[in-house]
Structure formats: structure tokens, C-alpha cells
Write an enzyme that holds these catalytic residues in place. Structure first.
Site, PDB file in Angstrom:
ATOM      1  CB  SER A 180      -0.901   0.013   1.233  1.00  0.00           C
ATOM      2  OG  SER A 180      -1.579   1.250   1.319  1.00  0.00           O
ATOM      3  CE1 TYR A 203      -4.480  -1.980   4.852  1.00  0.00           C
ATOM      4  CE2 TYR A 203      -3.578   0.228   4.533  1.00  0.00           C
ATOM      5  CZ  TYR A 203      -4.070  -0.956   4.008  1.00  0.00           C
ATOM      6  OH  TYR A 203      -4.153  -1.116   2.649  1.00  0.00           O
ATOM      7  CE  LYS A 242     -12.162  -0.677   0.901  1.00  0.00           C
ATOM      8  NZ  LYS A 242     -10.936  -0.319   0.152  1.00  0.00           N
TER       9      LYS A 242
HETATM   10  N1  LIG Z   1      -8.566   0.216  -2.125  1.00  0.00           N
HETATM   11  C1  LIG Z   1      -7.444   0.908  -2.003  1.00  0.00           C
HETATM   12  O1  LIG Z   1      -7.432   2.133  -2.255  1.00  0.00           O
HETATM   13  C2  LIG Z   1      -6.175   0.242  -1.584  1.00  0.00           C
HETATM   14  C3  LIG Z   1      -5.029   1.025  -1.454  1.00  0.00           C
HETATM   15  C4  LIG Z   1      -3.842   0.430  -1.057  1.00  0.00           C
HETATM   16  C5  LIG Z   1      -3.790  -0.930  -0.819  1.00  0.00           C
HETATM   17  N2  LIG Z   1      -4.912  -1.673  -0.932  1.00  0.00           N
HETATM   18  C6  LIG Z   1      -4.802  -3.117  -0.673  1.00  0.00           C
HETATM   19  O2  LIG Z   1      -5.432  -3.827  -1.713  1.00  0.00           O
HETATM   20  C7  LIG Z   1      -6.044  -5.010  -1.214  1.00  0.00           C
HETATM   21  C8  LIG Z   1      -7.511  -5.026  -1.563  1.00  0.00           C
HETATM   22  O3  LIG Z   1      -8.151  -3.926  -0.926  1.00  0.00           O
HETATM   23  P1  LIG Z   1      -9.667  -3.584  -1.171  1.00  0.00           P
HETATM   24  O4  LIG Z   1      -9.792  -2.118  -1.259  1.00  0.00           O
HETATM   25  O5  LIG Z   1     -10.182  -4.403  -2.292  1.00  0.00           O
HETATM   26  O6  LIG Z   1     -10.316  -4.024   0.212  1.00  0.00           O
HETATM   27  P2  LIG Z   1     -11.541  -4.993   0.555  1.00  0.00           P
HETATM   28  O7  LIG Z   1     -11.759  -4.851   2.017  1.00  0.00           O
HETATM   29  O8  LIG Z   1     -12.673  -4.717  -0.342  1.00  0.00           O
HETATM   30  O9  LIG Z   1     -10.965  -6.439   0.222  1.00  0.00           O
HETATM   31  C9  LIG Z   1     -10.232  -7.228   1.108  1.00  0.00           C
HETATM   32  C10 LIG Z   1     -10.801  -8.627   1.053  1.00  0.00           C
HETATM   33  O10 LIG Z   1      -9.981  -9.495   1.840  1.00  0.00           O
HETATM   34  C11 LIG Z   1     -10.829 -10.349   2.614  1.00  0.00           C
HETATM   35  N3  LIG Z   1     -10.037 -10.754   3.777  1.00  0.00           N
HETATM   36  C12 LIG Z   1      -9.467  -9.930   4.693  1.00  0.00           C
HETATM   37  N4  LIG Z   1      -8.759 -10.675   5.575  1.00  0.00           N
HETATM   38  C13 LIG Z   1      -8.908 -11.965   5.204  1.00  0.00           C
HETATM   39  C14 LIG Z   1      -8.409 -13.190   5.724  1.00  0.00           C
HETATM   40  N5  LIG Z   1      -7.611 -13.228   6.816  1.00  0.00           N
HETATM   41  N6  LIG Z   1      -8.749 -14.347   5.128  1.00  0.00           N
HETATM   42  C15 LIG Z   1      -9.540 -14.332   4.028  1.00  0.00           C
HETATM   43  N7  LIG Z   1     -10.034 -13.205   3.478  1.00  0.00           N
HETATM   44  C16 LIG Z   1      -9.709 -12.034   4.077  1.00  0.00           C
HETATM   45  C17 LIG Z   1     -12.040  -9.499   2.902  1.00  0.00           C
HETATM   46  O11 LIG Z   1     -13.177 -10.267   3.234  1.00  0.00           O
HETATM   47  C18 LIG Z   1     -12.208  -8.728   1.607  1.00  0.00           C
HETATM   48  O12 LIG Z   1     -13.023  -9.425   0.695  1.00  0.00           O
HETATM   49  C19 LIG Z   1      -5.791  -5.002   0.284  1.00  0.00           C
HETATM   50  O13 LIG Z   1      -4.660  -5.788   0.551  1.00  0.00           O
HETATM   51  C20 LIG Z   1      -5.511  -3.547   0.587  1.00  0.00           C
HETATM   52  O14 LIG Z   1      -4.711  -3.405   1.733  1.00  0.00           O
HETATM   53  C21 LIG Z   1      -6.102  -1.120  -1.312  1.00  0.00           C
END
Ligand SMILES: NC(=O)c1ccc[n+]([C@@H]2O[C@H](COP(=O)([O-])OP(=O)(O)OC[C@H]3O[C@@H](n4cnc5c(N)ncnc54)[C@H](O)[C@@H]3O)[C@@H](O)[C@H]2O)c1
Length: 370
Positions: A180, A203, A242
């Protein structure tokens, strides 16, 4: 100091949690001195890193790869899963997710397998036996940055990753995982991957630890490709589940659609690298072809202000709202984020296609039609 959820999120406005680059610098103060460039250079210069191995030939040209997407019920994960399905109609796809924040509705039209398991406890060998995957996209993560349970955040995020690495080690299965931009902490100019990590919350700390682990493992095994992707502020379809941590584009659009002035912090000139999820997905899929391990920024490459975001939303929604500026309660607010894309361009061939105007237009059409 211990911060509470309400320090980060104003229940009334719903716009304060500006995910993922966080507003409060506090819970964890740490200086993780990591040097990605040095790592990349050593990997590039290591002849073994360039030695061809059959296993690494996943390549975008492989028509039927066997792929896993963790977190595939989530925002980016579901877009990635559906993107992979479209790009490789004959691929064998498996999503792993425990639905802690994701939603099955994000996977409408998905034709692959689904394993409902908590990755922090999953025994991959027991689940999959000797099955060989061409790549594992690891996007699962606790993404609610107002979750201040330090043990849960670090345990679940880091141990999930470690279990994947342990499973993939014997076969050197390619790992593409979500890091991230939050790992950078405060910035005044475009962030380069070689900048040290300065996580301002737990985080971001968990992601910085994942990066450290990935670097170490990749340096120990130069013929094993491990790619970290530092997503910036991603917005787009399939993020509604979310809630608060969804993008500002989503929250502001909802306010404006409801006839309200969009609420942003005084005076709207803070800038973010807003990146459309279609670009984030494209960049992630390109990591299937990367030749060496590394950690790369995935953003739009542009820093745009919240005032500009409101302007763009007004154009797309046919409205004419002036922002409702509210006080920013955060002492250490992230005033600027921008991805330096030099490394992503050269290593992944990544080129974002959606400037804010085009991404928001596409997104609003998806959300509201017309
Ligand atoms: N959306 C953003 O702007 C952004 C920015 C930087 C990094 N990220 C990273 O990208 C990835 C996806 O983020 P997102 O925005 O789609 O978030 P999100 O919360 O929509 O998706 C995360 C998914 O992981 C699942 N999950 C979490 N912990 C788990 C576990 N221990 N076992 C099984 N499933 C688990 C959740 O149920 C969810 O479906 C993440 O790793 C996040 O840190 C996202």
C-alpha cells in the site's frame, strides 16, 4: 496515545476516513529503513535472477493459467478476478476469502472456484495438496484502517502472507501481493519505492512488514518472483461493501446524488493520487510478466485535489454543488500523495489509461447508468 475510531471518522459526514493514506499519525511510530532500489539492483545483477525457469513462464500469453486470488470478494480483488476471467477465459481460477469485509455480490458472473477460509489460519497444503498454481494474487487484508486492534491487524495480515509464502516456496510459485501507498506516510512530492517506510497506523505497519518479508525472501531465492504492488487511492465499481473506507469518489458522489453539498476538509486543496480500479487491475495482471521481484507503485501518477474531484463529479453527475468545507480534526493529515511510476513503467510496462476525468465518468456510468 491511543486513538479511537471517531478520531478518524466523522459519523455525520462519512468522509473523514480518507483511505488508504491515513489522517492520523500515531498508533505506531516506526522507521523501517528499507531500500527497494538496492534490493532491485542486487536482484537484477544476480545472474541467477535472470536464469530461465519453466515455472516462471506464466506470461500473459499463457491461455489457461491456474491462478488464485485471495480477497477476491473484496473491491480490487473482485475486479481483478473478473478481469482475469475476461483476459483468460480458459483460466482455472480460485478465490479465497472469508467475507470479513468482502461480499459475494461483487463476484456476479464469476465462473471459478471459491474457498471460504480465513487465510491467517488456512493450511494450504491440506486445502490444495500438491496442486500447482501459476501465480497467487494475494489481496486479502484487513482494510478497515479504523480497526486499531494492533494484534489482529498485524497477525492476520502478516501471517496470512507468511502462510502463502511457505506454501509457494517449494514450487516457487509467483506471488503478487497488495502492499500500500500507506507505507510511505507523509509526503510532499511523488513517492518513489526506494523511500523508507513511515507507517502512520497499524494497517500501514502490517503492509511495511509484508514488504520487508517479501524483500528478504526474494533476496534469498532470486529465481522466485515476488511482486508487491503499492496501490494508491483506488476508486471504482464494487467498493460499496467497504462502507467508510470506500473511496472519496464514492462517498462524495453519494452525497451529491442525495442532493447534498459534498463535504470535504478545508479548503479542499489536499491532493491525492486517485487511481481507477481498471488501471489497478491492469497493472496487477501485468505483474504476471515481470521478470524480477520488486515492489512497485500503482497509481495514476497524478496528484489531484479534492476540489478538483468535486468539479469532476459535478460534470459527470450534471450537478453544480459548491463544496461544504468542514474543519479537519486531524493534526497530522496526509496533505499530498502521488505515485512515481518510473519503476512500474519499466518493470511492468504499466501505463494508467484513466485520468481522473475519465475514471470518474466511467465509474458514475457504472454506478448510476446514463
Ligand atoms: N482500495 C485501495 O485504495 C487500496 C489502497 C492500497 C492498498 N490496498 C490493498 O489492496 C487489497 C484489496 O483492498 P480492497 O480495497 O479491495 O479491500 P476490501 O476490504 O474490499 O478487500 C479485502 C478482502 O480481503 C478479505 N479478507 C481480509 N482478511 C482476510 C483473511 N484473513 N482471510 C480471508 N479473506 C480475508 C475481505 O473479506 C475482503 O473481501 C488489500 O490488501 C488492501 O490493503 C487497497
Amino acid at each position: 496515545m491511543r486513538l479511537l475510531a471517531q478520531d478518524l471518522f466523522n459519523q455525520e459526514t462519512g468522509v473523514l476516513a480518507d483511505y488508504p493514506l491515513l489522517s492520523c499519525r500515531a498508533l505506531v511510530e516506526t522507521s523501517l529503513n528499507v531500500d527497494n532500489e538496492r534490493f532491485l539492483d542486487s536482484a537484477r545483477n544476480d545472474k541467477r535472477a535472470r536464469a530461465p525457469t519453466l515455472r516462471l513462464k506464466v506470461a500473459l500469453s499463457d491461455p489457461s493459467p491456474n491462478l488464485v486470488v485471495t480477497g477476491g470478494a473484496g473491491f480490487i480483488g473482485s475486479n481483478l478476478t473478473l478481469g482475469l476471467q475476461e483476459k483468460f477465459p480458459d483460466a482455472r481460477l480460485t478465490v479465497i476469502d472469508d467475507f470479513r469485509s468482502g461480499d459475494f455480490k461483487n463476484l456476479a458472473g464469476y465462473r471459478g472456484d471459491f474457498v471460504a477460509q480465513n487465510l491467517a489460519a488456512l493450511d494450504w497444503r491440506e486445502q490444495f495438496g500438491d496442486e500447482k498454481f501459476d501465480a497467487i494474487f494475494h489481496l486479502a487484508s484487513i482494510t478497515d484502517t479504523t480497526n486499531h486492534d494492533q494484534f489482529e491487524q498485524v497477525h492476520d495480515n502478516v501471517e496470512s502472507f507468511r502462510r502463502i509464502l511457505n506454501f509457494a516456496r517449494p514450487t516457487k510459485t509467483r506471488i503478487i501481493y497488495a502492499s500500500s501507498a500507506a507505507t510511505y506516510g507523509p509526503a510532499a512530492e511523488a513517492s518513489v519505492e526506494s523511500n523508507g517506510a513511515a507507517p502512520a497506523n497499524v494497517y500501514a505497519f502490517s503492509k511495511a512488514i509484508m514488504d520487508n518479508v517479501a524483500r528478504r525472501v526474494a533476496a534469498e531465492s532470486p529465481d522466485w518472483i515476488i511482486i508487491g504492488l503499492r496501490y494508491f487511492n483506488v476508486y471504482g465499481p464494487r467498493e460499496a461493501h467497504k462502507g467508510v473506507p470506500a473511496s472519496m469518489a464514492y462517498h462524495l458522489a453519494r452525497q451529491m446524488k442525495a442532493g447534498q453539498r459534498p463535504r470535504i476538509f478545508k479548503h479542499g486543496e489536499q491532493k491525492r493520487d486517485f487511481v481507477y480500479v481498471k488501471d489497478a487491475v491492469e497493472g496487477s495482471i501485468r505483474a504476471l510478466d515481470a521478470k524480477t521481484s520488486g515492489i512497485y507503485n500503482l497509481g495514476s501518477g497524478q496528484a489531484r485535489s479534492f476540489n478538483e474531484l468535486v468539479e469532476v463529479l459535478n460534470k459527470c453527475l450534471g450537478t453544480n454543488f459548491q463544496p461544504d468545507y468542514i474543519d479537519n480534526p486531524h493534526g497530522h493529515y496526509q496533505n499530498f500523495t502521488q505515485a512515481d511510476l518510473t519503476n512500474a513503467r519499466s518493470a511492468l510496462g504499466y501505463e494508467p489509461r484513466f485520468p481522473l476525468e475519465d475514471g470518474v465518468r466511467d465509474y458514475m456510468q457504472w454506478l448510476y447508468g446514463g
